[in-house]
Design an enzyme around this catalytic site. Structure first.
Site, short mmCIF file in Angstrom:
data_model
loop_
_atom_site.label_atom_id
_atom_site.label_comp_id
_atom_site.label_asym_id
_atom_site.label_seq_id
_atom_site.Cartn_x
_atom_site.Cartn_y
_atom_site.Cartn_z
N HIS A 74 0.04 1.96 4.17
CA HIS A 74 1.55 2.41 4.68
C HIS A 74 2.69 1.61 3.98
O HIS A 74 2.51 0.38 3.71
CB HIS A 74 1.47 2.09 6.20
N SER A 76 7.01 0.85 4.16
CA SER A 76 7.91 1.05 5.12
C SER A 76 8.98 -0.04 4.83
O SER A 76 8.77 -1.23 4.46
CB SER A 76 7.63 1.04 6.53
#
Length: 207
Positions: A74, A76
């Site tokens: 992930h 971000s």
């Protein structure tokens, strides 16, 4: 100023055999406007991940297929609303070695969780700029290393790629100095669709 730190830890050593392990890892890349009158962090990118690593002595046309990683990451910028930039990927990474050369190829598939949960995605076209693959070619010359990283070259027809050329020299105690030049799209998540050129010098250490 740009700096990054990365950590990884084997949570299940020998998960699928003596030479294979399951890792968790975390990387953070930050951009600091250190020379502004009001210095601030322009952006930070956060990347937690987990992967299984398979080690091998298998050779193919003279290259040792040293490590194969399969994992999930992930990434971000930690922001919300219009400034939000994030994506999730499944990836496969292969490292091949031959004498003083190393070639690492990574391919990935973007997981579209936003569509499944009815969420709005502020960077739906991110793969147009960050692509689906990355290759890193490294030449090792004693204490010196020269590497060329290419991302999204073939995917975009050489129109939205990103190139990183790095020279490093290893000192003692796992400390190295380096010079690095970058060009293209996606140096950071916040600038994934902006073209930039950079050059910098710095140092790194590992354990």
């Amino acid at each position: 100023m740009k700096f990054q730190f990365s950590l990884k830890y084997p949570i299940f050593p020998g998960l699928l055999g003596e030479r294979n392990s399951w890792y968790v890892a975390y990387s953070q890349l930050s951009f600091w406007q250190a020379y502004q009158d009001s210095a601030f962090f322009r952006e930070s990118n956060y990347s937690p991940e987990m992967f299984i690593r398979f080690r091998s002595d298998y050779e193919f046309i003279g290259w040792q297929m040293a490590k194969t990683d399969f994992g999930f990451v992930h990434q971000s910028n930690g922001l919300g609303g219009q400034a939000e930039r994030c994506w999730n990927r499944l990836y496969l990474r292969q490292l091949a070695k031959k004498k003083d050369w190393e070639v690492e190829l990574t391919i990935w598939y973007k997981v579209n969780w936003f569509n499944h949960f009815g969420l709005h995605e502020y960077n739906a076209n991110i793969t147009d700029y960050l692509g689906h693959s990355l290759i890193n070619i490294k030449k090792i010359m004693g204490r010196q290393k020269l590497s060329l990283e290419l991302r999204n070259q073939f995917d975009s027809g050489f129109s939205k790629g990103f190139e990183v050329l790095t020279w490093s020299y290893s000192l003692k105690n796992n400390i190295s100095v380096f010079a690095q030049a970058t060009s293209g799209y996606g140096q950071s998540l916040g600038e994934y669709n902006h073209y930039t050129n950079t050059f910098g010098i710095g140092f790194g250490f590992s354990h």
